[in-house]
Enzyme design. Structure first.
Site, PDB file in Angstrom:
ATOM      1  N   ASP A 135      19.143  18.884   5.765  1.00  0.00           N
ATOM      2  CA  ASP A 135      20.537  19.017   5.893  1.00  0.00           C
ATOM      3  C   ASP A 135      21.204  18.629   7.275  1.00  0.00           C
ATOM      4  O   ASP A 135      20.078  18.547   8.292  1.00  0.00           O
ATOM      5  CB  ASP A 135      21.102  20.521   5.612  1.00  0.00           C
ATOM      6  CG  ASP A 135      22.537  20.724   5.836  1.00  0.00           C
ATOM      7  OD1 ASP A 135      23.276  20.125   5.175  1.00  0.00           O
ATOM      8  OD2 ASP A 135      22.890  21.321   6.682  1.00  0.00           O
ATOM      9  N   GLU A 170      20.278  13.663   5.427  1.00  0.00           N
ATOM     10  CA  GLU A 170      21.919  13.690   5.276  1.00  0.00           C
ATOM     11  C   GLU A 170      22.321  13.099   6.665  1.00  0.00           C
ATOM     12  O   GLU A 170      22.252  13.490   7.820  1.00  0.00           O
ATOM     13  CB  GLU A 170      22.584  14.974   4.983  1.00  0.00           C
ATOM     14  CG  GLU A 170      24.107  15.157   4.984  1.00  0.00           C
ATOM     15  CD  GLU A 170      24.678  16.598   5.168  1.00  0.00           C
ATOM     16  OE1 GLU A 170      25.741  16.431   4.535  1.00  0.00           O
ATOM     17  OE2 GLU A 170      24.142  17.280   5.928  1.00  0.00           O
TER      18      GLU A 170
END
Length: 613
Positions: free
Chosen positions: A329, A358
């Site tokens: 993330d 990400e």
């Protein structure tokens, strides 16, 4: 009598002093032999433990150093493990003056070599789901006494709804039938905090599955059962931040454990300063060292102890749970050098593994800069094998609303997206999607099935690793503007008593079954199909509203044709002569119908063809 009181007082003082040194927890709870890096960091938690000296007596294990932190309630113990150290249990002895405390620690044998851990790749189709919102298999763990945010309220789109690992476990046959090959769960680790804990992105314990999802053992059992069905499992991790409820935030180990303690700097959410050659230091610092939100303290990966803790945690879950990949993330928000070093270590320990980061910017050059071995970032190297294609996401969601053939409009946007694949060191290791848990659903609040089919046909046949979002196969919709919860709705049928059950054909509407059957057809055809997984790609510029491309591998060809307009159109087939050659006929795998190649081909509104030549 005075002597008795004196003895009792001395005894009580001794007991209270002894009680001041204790060990509540050690991270990691155990470790593995045979790892390439001989160093093992143990983070010891306990009142007054920071003053203790440590000794160990086990063949092949030696004490490298102990690190006393600013908080006396933590102690870092660094051990050196010899290459041939044997699995077994041994004692860690903590002493302070005359006080002594003994804790048992275990080294376990690895289940397989690092090179035997296989990651996900372009042969896979990832299915992203939120455990809290997919299915509730064990209502008994909905509310755990003593945990913050313990109430379940399905009427509140932003509250916990009670979905869990048991719910996923009970529907593994659903995924197998659908034809996906990998499951990506949003974070499953403990989020013992108030407000929004259902999503999992604010960790309070890096070594514990959230009890409202299940146990560590439940997680491992689920992964084993997935593997038995040929399903991989990708674990969502967050190195950038933890929760404000994490013990580190309640009692910080040191002043530099976090960036800008006390919410001293808010991130700008602007990711370009990380790679901008002209970026001011203040802009770069806001991006990487600012807090994501007030409830998510920004971890300082430049601190070598924080860095080692996070690296070990990722390795531990690979070894312990046998996960098949990692999704990281908020990748650019963390320290670049630390993340690059982490990926280098991980790739060396697990050379056949895969991690996707990400990287939420819609310019292909930005995304390509982050991929391993990119010439754009040289001499730097992120060592990150897979990046997320937010450019594709952005362009397909813009193109769906455009009818014109004007340059750079409609499906021409998709053509131009792939033009920039020359920027990527490995275009086949780019993860593409049309929606996820942080975006609007592709359908918004509509039900345009032909448009959804077309976007998904493109997603599942182009040169990418495709990622689907749970419920798309039964036309779940929603918009983020209402709240995050509206794009993270419960899967209908995942809870006992649901009015509808979209997990079964009988519980789906006619149009939902048409949608599900489309996905089932293309996903199962895609499974094990080397033309799609490994093939090269030849794309044609848009003609009469039709975008076409071919995938080719070892003499086999798949030709995809997409009419990106809401009107019937006709395309001259001579334009595609280099692919069609002398082919007179092909088979559309979506409809099962034969496609005859004459002078031209008529296509219906939003029609999608996946033709095997």
């Amino acid at each position: 009598m005075k002597k008795v009181f004196l003895i009792l007082g001395t005894l009580l003082l001794s007991l209270s002093t002894y009680a001041a040194m204790n060990v509540n927890k050690i991270d990691p709870p155990f470790w593995y032999t045979g790892m390439q890096n001989p160093e093992l960091q143990l983070m010891v938690y306990g009142e007054g433990i920071g003053n203790a000296a440590v000794s160990v007596n086990y063949p092949g294990v030696s004490l490298s150093s102990t690190v006393k932190l600013e908080s006396n309630n933590y102690l870092l113990v660094y051990l050196k493990l010899d290459k041939d150290v044997k699995p077994g249990k041994f004692n860690l002895t903590f002493t302070e003056g005359k006080k002594k405390l003994v804790k048992e620690y275990e080294l376990k044998a690895r289940n397989k070599k690092g090179c035997e851990h296989k990651g996900f790749d372009a042969s896979d189709a990832l299915y992203l789901l939120m455990p809290d919102r997919f299915a509730n298999g064990n209502p008994d763990n909905d509310q755990i006494a003593g945990m913050a945010d313990y109430k379940v309220d399905r009427n509140d789109p932003n509250a916990r709804h009670g979905g869990d690992l048991a719910g996923i476990e009970q529907h593994l046959d659903y995924f197998s039938d659908l034809g996906v090959t990998a499951l990506w769960f949003t974070p499953v680790l403990e989020n013992n905090m108030t407000g929004g804990s259902y999503h999992g992105y604010a960790t309070t314990d890096y070594y514990r599955v959230d009890p409202r999802f299940g146990t560590n053992a439940d997680y491992c059992a689920l992964i084993r059962d997935c593997h038995e069905r040929g399903l991989k499992v990708v674990m969502d991790m967050i190195f950038n931040h933890c929760s404000s409820y994490h013990p580190w935030q309640q009692d910080s180990p040191s002043r530099d454990w976090f960036n800008h303690p006390g919410y001293g700097l808010q991130t700008s959410y602007k990711l370009t300063p990380v790679l901008d050659p002209y970026a001011a230091d203040v802009d770069r610092e806001e991006t990487t060292d600012g807090w994501f939100v007030a409830s998510m303290p920004d971890l300082n990966q430049k601190n070598p102890h924080v860095y080692r803790y996070l690296v070990q945690n990722s390795f531990w879950w690979i070894e312990f749970a046998n996960i098949d990949g990692i999704r990281m993330d908020t990748y650019p928000y963390a320290d670049y050098d630390a993340m690059s070093n982490w990926m280098k270590e991980l790739n060396e320990e697990y050379p056949n593994y895969n991690t996707v980061g990400e990287t939420w910017v819609t310019e292909p050059a930005y995304t390509a800069w982050w991929q391993k071995d990119s010439k754009l970032s040289a001499p730097k190297n992120s060592n990150l094998k897979t990046v997320m294609d937010f450019s594709f996401f952005d362009k397909i969601n813009t193109a769906k609303n455009e009818q014109t053939e004007t340059w750079f409009k409609g499906l021409d946007r998709i053509y131009n997206n792939f033009v920039y694949d020359f920027l990527y060191p490995n275009p086949a290791s780019v993860l593409a999607f049309i929606e996820n848990h942080d975006t609007d659903r592709f359908l918004g609040e509509g039900d345009n099935l032909p448009m959804l089919k077309q976007a998904s046909t493109l997603l599942l046949t182009t040169r990418r690793i495709p990622q689907l979002y749970y419920g798309t196969e039964v036309m779940m919709n929603g918009v983020k503007s209402k709240s995050d919860g509206y794009v993270r709705k419960d899967f209908p049928g995942g809870w006992t008593g649901d009015a509808t059950n979209a997990l079964t054909p009988a519980g789906r509407t006619k149009i939902q079954n048409e949608c599900y059957d489309f996905y089932k057809t293309i996903l199962n055809w895609r499974k094990g199909n080397d033309v799609i997984a490994k093939g090269n790609m030849v794309q044609f510029m848009v003609q009469n509203g039709v975008y076409a491309y071919a995938r080719q591998y070892e003499g086999k060809t798949v030709f995809v044709m997409l009419n990106g307009t809401d009107a019937e159109t006709t395309v001259p087939l001579k334009f595609y002569k280099e692919i069609l050659k002398n082919s007179k006929q092909g088979k559309d795998i979506l409809s099962g119908k034969a496609i005859t190649f004459g002078e031209e081909l008529k296509m219906g509104p939003r029609e999608s063809l996946v033709i095997e030549l």
